[in-house]
Motif scaffolding. Structure first.
Motif, PDB file in Angstrom:
ATOM      1  N   VAL A 169       4.511   0.337  12.786  1.00 25.17           N
ATOM      2  CA  VAL A 169       5.838   0.195  13.386  1.00 25.17           C
ATOM      3  C   VAL A 169       5.736  -0.555  14.709  1.00 25.17           C
ATOM      4  CG1 VAL A 169       7.799   1.448  14.376  1.00 25.17           C
ATOM      5  CG2 VAL A 169       6.755   2.247  12.236  1.00 25.17           C
ATOM      6  N   ASP A 170       4.754  -0.189  15.526  1.00 26.77           N
ATOM      7  CA  ASP A 170       4.558  -0.851  16.824  1.00 26.77           C
ATOM      8  C   ASP A 170       4.271  -2.345  16.659  1.00 26.77           C
ATOM      9  OD1 ASP A 170       4.963   1.553  18.125  1.00 26.77           O
ATOM     10  OD2 ASP A 170       2.821   1.947  18.427  1.00 26.77           O
ATOM     11  N   GLU A 171       3.569  -2.687  15.571  1.00 31.96           N
ATOM     12  CA  GLU A 171       3.207  -4.081  15.338  1.00 31.96           C
ATOM     13  C   GLU A 171       4.278  -4.853  14.562  1.00 31.96           C
ATOM     14  OE1 GLU A 171      -0.568  -3.859  13.359  1.00 31.96           O
ATOM     15  OE2 GLU A 171      -1.645  -3.206  15.171  1.00 31.96           O
ATOM     16  N   GLY A 172       5.361  -4.159  14.201  1.00 29.25           N
ATOM     17  CA  GLY A 172       6.438  -4.822  13.480  1.00 29.25           C
ATOM     18  C   GLY A 172       6.120  -5.140  12.036  1.00 29.25           C
ATOM     19  N   ARG A 173       5.206  -4.361  11.453  1.00 29.50           N
ATOM     20  CA  ARG A 173       4.845  -4.568  10.050  1.00 29.50           C
ATOM     21  C   ARG A 173       5.738  -3.697   9.165  1.00 29.50           C
ATOM     22  NH1 ARG A 173      -1.602  -3.877   9.871  1.00 29.50           N
ATOM     23  NH2 ARG A 173      -1.369  -4.935   7.851  1.00 29.50           N
ATOM     24  N   PRO A 174       6.098  -4.158   7.969  1.00 30.60           N
ATOM     25  CA  PRO A 174       7.115  -3.471   7.166  1.00 30.60           C
ATOM     26  C   PRO A 174       6.661  -2.139   6.581  1.00 30.60           C
ATOM     27  CG  PRO A 174       6.288  -5.401   6.018  1.00 30.60           C
ATOM     28  CD  PRO A 174       5.703  -5.454   7.391  1.00 30.60           C
ATOM     29  N   ASN A 218      -2.814  -4.599   3.637  1.00 29.91           N
ATOM     30  CA  ASN A 218      -1.674  -4.903   2.780  1.00 29.91           C
ATOM     31  C   ASN A 218      -0.599  -5.607   3.601  1.00 29.91           C
ATOM     32  OD1 ASN A 218      -1.887  -3.668  -0.110  1.00 29.91           O
ATOM     33  ND2 ASN A 218      -2.775  -2.110   1.229  1.00 29.91           N
ATOM     34  N   ASP A 219       0.408  -6.110   2.899  1.00 26.65           N
ATOM     35  CA  ASP A 219       1.530  -6.777   3.561  1.00 26.65           C
ATOM     36  C   ASP A 219       2.638  -5.801   3.933  1.00 26.65           C
ATOM     37  OD1 ASP A 219       0.350  -9.368   3.059  1.00 26.65           O
ATOM     38  OD2 ASP A 219       1.036  -9.151   0.980  1.00 26.65           O
ATOM     39  N   ALA A 220       2.744  -4.699   3.198  1.00 21.68           N
ATOM     40  CA  ALA A 220       3.802  -3.713   3.414  1.00 21.68           C
ATOM     41  C   ALA A 220       3.277  -2.341   3.044  1.00 21.68           C
ATOM     42  CB  ALA A 220       5.039  -4.056   2.587  1.00 21.68           C
ATOM     43  N   GLY A 272       0.833  -1.198   0.000  1.00 17.47           N
ATOM     44  CA  GLY A 272       0.000   0.000   0.000  1.00 17.47           C
ATOM     45  C   GLY A 272       0.868   1.247   0.000  1.00 17.47           C
ATOM     46  N   ILE A 273       0.617   2.145  -0.923  1.00 16.33           N
ATOM     47  CA  ILE A 273       1.347   3.414  -0.992  1.00 16.33           C
ATOM     48  C   ILE A 273       0.449   4.517  -0.436  1.00 16.33           C
ATOM     49  CG2 ILE A 273       2.472   5.112  -2.482  1.00 16.33           C
ATOM     50  CD1 ILE A 273       3.103   2.896  -4.438  1.00 16.33           C
ATOM     51  N   ILE A 274       0.933   5.222   0.586  1.00 18.99           N
ATOM     52  CA  ILE A 274       0.130   6.256   1.248  1.00 18.99           C
ATOM     53  C   ILE A 274       0.046   7.497   0.365  1.00 18.99           C
ATOM     54  CG2 ILE A 274      -0.104   7.712   3.290  1.00 18.99           C
ATOM     55  CD1 ILE A 274       1.577   5.689   4.825  1.00 18.99           C
ATOM     56  N   ASP A 275      -1.162   7.862  -0.018  1.00 11.54           N
ATOM     57  CA  ASP A 275      -1.389   9.085  -0.792  1.00 11.54           C
ATOM     58  C   ASP A 275      -1.774  10.207   0.166  1.00 11.54           C
ATOM     59  OD1 ASP A 275      -2.040  11.092  -2.526  1.00 11.54           O
ATOM     60  OD2 ASP A 275      -3.704  10.041  -3.488  1.00 11.54           O
TER      61      ASP A 275
END
Length: 206
Positions: free
Chosen positions: A74-79, A43-45, A8-11
């Motif tokens: 970040v807190d959940e350790g997701r990329p 999403n995965d990342a 996912g790309i943050i817009d």
């Protein structure tokens, strides 16, 4: 054969969204560009892009609630991958044109104007890989594309920091801490070297 990594790309209103999207698709990712937090969360990342003024990018991110999304990931350790100003947004704060900008505080450091005679630092440059890098181990003399006047100066030794030097000024070119990766340069504009880097990132986060 494993499924493609969903990115996912943050817009948040400022970023090279479509060039990043194209590059990630080219190396095998499934990509969604959105400002919808629920869509991004599925999403995965996650990619945090950004171009232009740091203050404007942070304002846009906060307006959509993206700061909370990034912190939770970040807190959940997701990329999470930050690119250019998106990289800068991950640090504690920035000083830009006399304005003090509170950033995300995910990484330690202050974004400031590079004390170089010629700015912006624009064009191709090599990097000095971090001791504990997963992405830059075999880059050799490969070059990456930079365009910026601000950055985080390298102060001392950090095993997580990949550095670059412009006119004698050494700054953070990339950082890898836990699930967070960030690059001051544009991998999506860095030709084969940038695509290979994105491919290695996908392999790490998959």
């Amino acid at each position: 054969m494993s499924d493609p990594v969903r990115v996912g790309i943050i817009d948040h209103g400022s970023g090279n969204l479509h060039s990043v999207e194209r590059a990630l698709r080219k190396v095998g990712a499934t990509v969604t560009v959105s400002h919808d937090l629920a869509v991004l969360d599925d999403n995965d990342a996650l990619v945090l892009p950004g171009v232009g003024a740091l203050a404007a990018c942070m304002a846009g991110l906060r307006a959509m609630g993206g700061d909370h999304l990034v912190h939770r990931w970040v807190d959940e350790g997701r990329p999470v991958l930050g690119i250019c100003v998106g990289h800068q947004m991950l640090f504690e704060r920035g000083r830009e044109r006399g304005v003090d900008v509170e950033c995300l505080g995910v990484l330690p450091g202050v974004v400031e104007e590079l004390p170089a005679r010629r700015l912006p630092h624009m064009g191709w440059n090599t990097v000095d890989p971090a001791a504990r890098t997963r992405l830059f181990q075999h880059v050799g003399d490969e070059r990456f594309y930079f365009v910026h006047s601000y950055g985080v100066l390298v102060d001392g030794h950090d095993d997580h920091v990949t550095a670059a030097t412009h006119q004698g000024v050494t700054f953070v070119a990339a950082e890898e801490v836990g699930s967070v990766t960030s690059t001051q340069f544009h991998p999506e504009k860095s030709g084969a070297a940038g695509l290979s880097l994105l491919q290695r990132w996908l392999a790490v986060v998959s």
